[in-house]
Design a protein around this motif. Sequence first.
Motif, PDB file in Angstrom:
ATOM      1  N   LEU A   1       0.883  -1.080  -0.020  1.00 14.23           N
ATOM      2  CA  LEU A   1      -0.073   0.135   0.189  1.00 14.23           C
ATOM      3  C   LEU A   1       0.800   1.303   0.105  1.00 14.23           C
ATOM      4  N   ALA A   2       0.433   2.194  -0.997  1.00 14.56           N
ATOM      5  CA  ALA A   2       1.385   3.392  -1.280  1.00 14.56           C
ATOM      6  C   ALA A   2       0.582   4.479  -0.676  1.00 14.56           C
ATOM      7  N   GLY A   3      -0.031   5.175  -1.699  1.00 16.56           N
ATOM      8  CA  GLY A   3      -1.258   6.227  -1.324  1.00 16.56           C
ATOM      9  C   GLY A   3      -2.427   5.694  -1.267  1.00 16.56           C
ATOM     10  N   GLY A   4      -2.633   4.308  -1.997  1.00 18.37           N
ATOM     11  CA  GLY A   4      -4.102   3.723  -1.753  1.00 18.37           C
ATOM     12  C   GLY A   4      -5.005   4.399  -2.745  1.00 18.37           C
ATOM     13  N   GLN A   5      -4.510   5.157  -3.643  1.00 16.87           N
ATOM     14  CA  GLN A   5      -5.500   5.775  -4.695  1.00 16.87           C
ATOM     15  C   GLN A   5      -6.005   4.886  -5.714  1.00 16.87           C
ATOM     16  N   SER A   6      -5.290   3.899  -6.080  1.00 15.83           N
ATOM     17  CA  SER A   6      -5.667   2.984  -6.892  1.00 15.83           C
ATOM     18  C   SER A   6      -5.929   1.414  -6.239  1.00 15.83           C
ATOM     19  N   LEU A   7      -5.011   1.361  -5.168  1.00 12.57           N
ATOM     20  CA  LEU A   7      -5.367   0.047  -4.544  1.00 12.57           C
ATOM     21  C   LEU A   7      -6.669   0.050  -3.717  1.00 12.57           C
TER      22      LEU A   7
ATOM     23  N   ARG B   1      -2.437  12.408  -1.765  1.00 10.70           N
ATOM     24  CA  ARG B   1      -2.143  11.047  -1.166  1.00 10.70           C
ATOM     25  C   ARG B   1      -1.366  10.354  -2.089  1.00 10.70           C
ATOM     26  N   GLY B   2      -1.759  10.228  -3.343  1.00 12.39           N
ATOM     27  CA  GLY B   2      -1.052   9.382  -4.499  1.00 12.39           C
ATOM     28  C   GLY B   2       0.463   9.683  -4.620  1.00 12.39           C
ATOM     29  N   THR B   3       1.213   8.686  -4.888  1.00 12.01           N
ATOM     30  CA  THR B   3       2.780   8.787  -4.947  1.00 12.01           C
ATOM     31  C   THR B   3       3.207   8.416  -6.205  1.00 12.01           C
ATOM     32  N   LEU B   4       4.268   8.965  -6.688  1.00  8.78           N
ATOM     33  CA  LEU B   4       4.997   8.561  -7.850  1.00  8.78           C
ATOM     34  C   LEU B   4       5.317   7.180  -7.977  1.00  8.78           C
ATOM     35  N   GLY B   5       5.920   6.671  -6.899  1.00  4.59           N
ATOM     36  CA  GLY B   5       6.055   5.165  -7.134  1.00  4.59           C
ATOM     37  C   GLY B   5       4.796   4.284  -7.125  1.00  4.59           C
ATOM     38  N   GLY B   6       4.003   4.724  -6.667  1.00  5.77           N
ATOM     39  CA  GLY B   6       2.715   3.922  -6.785  1.00  5.77           C
ATOM     40  C   GLY B   6       2.006   3.899  -8.029  1.00  5.77           C
TER      41      GLY B   6
ATOM     42  N   ASP C   1       7.998 -10.181  -4.551  1.00  4.06           N
ATOM     43  CA  ASP C   1       8.778  -9.995  -3.450  1.00  4.06           C
ATOM     44  C   ASP C   1       9.601  -8.887  -3.350  1.00  4.06           C
ATOM     45  N   GLU C   2       9.525  -7.873  -4.316  1.00  4.78           N
ATOM     46  CA  GLU C   2      10.175  -6.626  -4.544  1.00  4.78           C
ATOM     47  C   GLU C   2       9.398  -5.488  -4.225  1.00  4.78           C
ATOM     48  N   LEU C   3      10.050  -4.433  -4.052  1.00  2.00           N
ATOM     49  CA  LEU C   3       9.751  -2.829  -3.938  1.00  2.00           C
ATOM     50  C   LEU C   3      10.334  -2.103  -4.924  1.00  2.00           C
TER      51      LEU C   3
ATOM     52  N   PRO D   1       4.888  11.941  -2.335  1.00  3.45           N
ATOM     53  CA  PRO D   1       3.446  12.367  -3.024  1.00  3.45           C
ATOM     54  C   PRO D   1       3.647  13.228  -4.025  1.00  3.45           C
ATOM     55  N   TYR D   2       2.558  12.960  -4.925  1.00  2.00           N
ATOM     56  CA  TYR D   2       2.570  14.116  -6.165  1.00  2.00           C
ATOM     57  C   TYR D   2       2.662  15.519  -5.699  1.00  2.00           C
ATOM     58  N   HIS D   3       2.012  15.810  -4.481  1.00  2.00           N
ATOM     59  CA  HIS D   3       1.848  17.312  -4.168  1.00  2.00           C
ATOM     60  C   HIS D   3       3.231  17.959  -3.860  1.00  2.00           C
TER      61      HIS D   3
HETATM   62  C1  LIG Z   1     -10.599   9.743  -8.810  1.00  2.53           C
HETATM   63  C2  LIG Z   1      -9.092   9.577  -9.400  1.00  2.53           C
HETATM   64  C3  LIG Z   1      -8.481  10.220 -10.267  1.00  2.53           C
HETATM   65  C4  LIG Z   1      -7.238   9.943 -10.709  1.00  2.53           C
HETATM   66  N1  LIG Z   1      -6.812  10.604 -11.799  1.00  2.53           N
HETATM   67  C5  LIG Z   1      -5.480  10.266 -12.353  1.00  2.53           C
HETATM   68  C6  LIG Z   1      -5.162  10.834 -13.342  1.00  2.53           C
HETATM   69  O1  LIG Z   1      -5.694  11.823 -13.774  1.00  2.53           O
HETATM   70  N2  LIG Z   1      -3.865  10.591 -13.935  1.00  2.53           N
HETATM   71  C7  LIG Z   1      -3.111   9.667 -13.292  1.00  2.53           C
HETATM   72  O2  LIG Z   1      -2.044   9.293 -13.634  1.00  2.53           O
HETATM   73  N3  LIG Z   1      -3.570   8.993 -12.067  1.00  2.53           N
HETATM   74  C8  LIG Z   1      -4.986   9.339 -11.635  1.00  2.53           C
HETATM   75  N4  LIG Z   1      -5.338   8.599 -10.545  1.00  2.53           N
HETATM   76  C9  LIG Z   1      -4.451   7.529  -9.949  1.00  2.53           C
HETATM   77  C10 LIG Z   1      -3.664   8.134  -8.883  1.00  2.53           C
HETATM   78  O3  LIG Z   1      -2.563   8.686  -9.529  1.00  2.53           O
HETATM   79  C11 LIG Z   1      -2.940   6.685  -7.904  1.00  2.53           C
HETATM   80  O4  LIG Z   1      -2.439   7.753  -6.982  1.00  2.53           O
HETATM   81  C12 LIG Z   1      -1.857   6.184  -8.562  1.00  2.53           C
HETATM   82  O5  LIG Z   1      -2.270   5.540  -9.623  1.00  2.53           O
HETATM   83  C13 LIG Z   1      -1.370   5.079  -7.687  1.00  2.53           C
HETATM   84  O6  LIG Z   1      -0.535   5.671  -6.625  1.00  2.53           O
HETATM   85  P1  LIG Z   1      -0.787   5.385  -5.011  1.00  2.53           P
HETATM   86  O7  LIG Z   1       0.436   5.981  -4.370  1.00  2.53           O
HETATM   87  O8  LIG Z   1      -2.192   5.962  -4.754  1.00  2.53           O
HETATM   88  O9  LIG Z   1      -0.507   3.700  -5.136  1.00  2.53           O
HETATM   89  P2  LIG Z   1      -1.634   2.446  -4.310  1.00  2.53           P
HETATM   90  O10 LIG Z   1      -2.842   2.637  -4.709  1.00  2.53           O
HETATM   91  O11 LIG Z   1      -1.388   2.462  -3.173  1.00  2.53           O
HETATM   92  O12 LIG Z   1      -0.718   1.287  -5.172  1.00  2.53           O
HETATM   93  C14 LIG Z   1      -0.989   1.170  -6.312  1.00  2.53           C
HETATM   94  C15 LIG Z   1      -0.539  -0.189  -6.993  1.00  2.53           C
HETATM   95  O13 LIG Z   1       0.939  -0.017  -6.943  1.00  2.53           O
HETATM   96  C16 LIG Z   1       1.436  -0.931  -5.869  1.00  2.53           C
HETATM   97  N5  LIG Z   1       2.762  -0.368  -5.398  1.00  2.53           N
HETATM   98  C17 LIG Z   1       2.448   1.008  -4.894  1.00  2.53           C
HETATM   99  N6  LIG Z   1       3.795   1.372  -4.431  1.00  2.53           N
HETATM  100  C18 LIG Z   1       4.629   0.114  -4.723  1.00  2.53           C
HETATM  101  C19 LIG Z   1       6.048   0.258  -4.414  1.00  2.53           C
HETATM  102  N7  LIG Z   1       6.708   1.082  -4.015  1.00  2.53           N
HETATM  103  N8  LIG Z   1       6.697  -0.967  -4.997  1.00  2.53           N
HETATM  104  C20 LIG Z   1       5.776  -1.886  -5.515  1.00  2.53           C
HETATM  105  N9  LIG Z   1       4.374  -1.739  -5.539  1.00  2.53           N
HETATM  106  C21 LIG Z   1       3.995  -0.624  -5.318  1.00  2.53           C
HETATM  107  C22 LIG Z   1       0.622  -1.252  -4.728  1.00  2.53           C
HETATM  108  O14 LIG Z   1       0.708  -2.668  -4.282  1.00  2.53           O
HETATM  109  C23 LIG Z   1      -0.898  -1.445  -6.008  1.00  2.53           C
HETATM  110  O15 LIG Z   1      -0.706  -2.608  -6.690  1.00  2.53           O
HETATM  111  C24 LIG Z   1      -6.475   8.842 -10.099  1.00  2.53           C
HETATM  112  C25 LIG Z   1      -7.195   8.099  -8.896  1.00  2.53           C
HETATM  113  C26 LIG Z   1      -8.381   8.433  -8.611  1.00  2.53           C
HETATM  114  C27 LIG Z   1      -8.807   7.928  -7.472  1.00  2.53           C
END
Ligand SMILES: Cc1cc2nc3c(=O)[nH]c(=O)nc-3n(C[C@H](O)[C@H](O)[C@H](O)COP(=O)(O)OP(=O)(O)OC[C@H]3O[C@@H](n4cnc5c(N)ncnc54)[C@H](O)[C@@H]3O)c2cc1C
Length: 295
Positions: free
Chosen positions: A30-36, A117-122, A172-174, A85-87
């Motif tokens: 779990l990173a920022g959780g915005q996709s997971l 909340r969202g991260t570049l790595g995520g 098993d990697e990050l 995070p993006y911000h």
């Molecule tokens: C309403 C909405 C609008 C959005 N609009 C856009 C947009 O316009 N453009 C855009 O690009 N994105 C958009 N997103 C997606 C957003 O950018 C997410 O933040 C991003 O896709 C995932 O980043 P996260 O940090 O939230 O990762 P998470 O949701 O926490 O994780 C995403 C996936 O990556 C894996 N993961 C995360 N970090 C690591 C790591 N360090 N190593 C290995 N695996 C990892 C997780 O296990 C999961 O499978 C949007 C999301 C929402 C909810």
Amino acid sequence: MIPTAFDYARPTSVDEALRLLAQADDAKVLAGGQSLLPVLRMRLNAPDLVVDLGRIDSLRGIRDIGGGGAVAGGGGAIEIGAMTPYHEILASDEIRQELTLLHHAVAEVGDPQIRHRGTLGGSLAHADPAGDCGAVALALEAEMVIAGPSGERVVPAADFFQDLFTTAVGDDELLVAIRFPVHPGWGAGYQKFVRTAQQWPVVAVGACVHLADGKTISEARIGLTNMGPTPLRARAVEEALAGVTPTPEAVGAACAAAADGTSPPSDLNGDADYRRHLATVLARRAVLAAAGHPQ
Ligand SMILES: Cc1cc2nc3c(=O)[nH]c(=O)nc-3n(C[C@H](O)[C@H](O)[C@H](O)COP(=O)(O)OP(=O)(O)OC[C@H]3O[C@@H](n4cnc5c(N)ncnc54)[C@H](O)[C@@H]3O)c2cc1C
């Protein structure tokens, strides 16, 4: 919907996180959780264990690593921790000045809440073909630092994105950091086409351009988003732009090849032919903006 039950761990170091991943049968990071979190709530995935990286401070931050690291070419480079995070990226003067294309793309991601909340790595590990940052990482020739049970390895962006939602990061990697070479004097342009505000791109194009003597394009790098299952480089356009004076006509002619070798999807936002057309239009605008002639 409520996700299926899972165990939850919040390690404070990369080593501890890797140990947890090695021991689990089916873990998700779990990173920022915005996709997971949407994925878990829709029950598209049901892991036994969720490993939250939020307390690993070493995974966050923006560092000038100079000529160090393994970045191709050995020039200056900036390393961004995967959990940044993006911000924070948007607020960084260093990123705005040295990695302008990344700054432009991150500014277009979702809305302020997503960027908080969202991260570049995520974003890169998720490898959504419509994500804004993948094509930019390709165009900037970034390198991904991946940590696993046997240490760290560095994977060029060109080898990182393997298929739809599939990267070089093993179970098993990050992904721990992303290294971006700095190209002083290059211009940047980012064009994203959406049907409604704050949406993933229907198509997006990121361009970096170097002008010899301030007049002629000596080198260009173009990344395409949502033109196939992974982000792509528009190599034919890059070759056609070399030596071109960046007038709208000349750049438009070179960008006519923007959809060559792509396999865009057809969906409710547009069919494949529409996306091919968009790629040529957005590439022309992105290159002209990068060359200092925005339209
Ligand atoms: C309403 C909405 C609008 C959005 N609009 C856009 C947009 O316009 N453009 C855009 O690009 N994105 C958009 N997103 C997606 C957003 O950018 C997410 O933040 C991003 O896709 C995932 O980043 P996260 O940090 O939230 O990762 P998470 O949701 O926490 O994780 C995403 C996936 O990556 C894996 N993961 C995360 N970090 C690591 C790591 N360090 N190593 C290995 N695996 C990892 C997780 O296990 C999961 O499978 C949007 C999301 C929402 C909810």
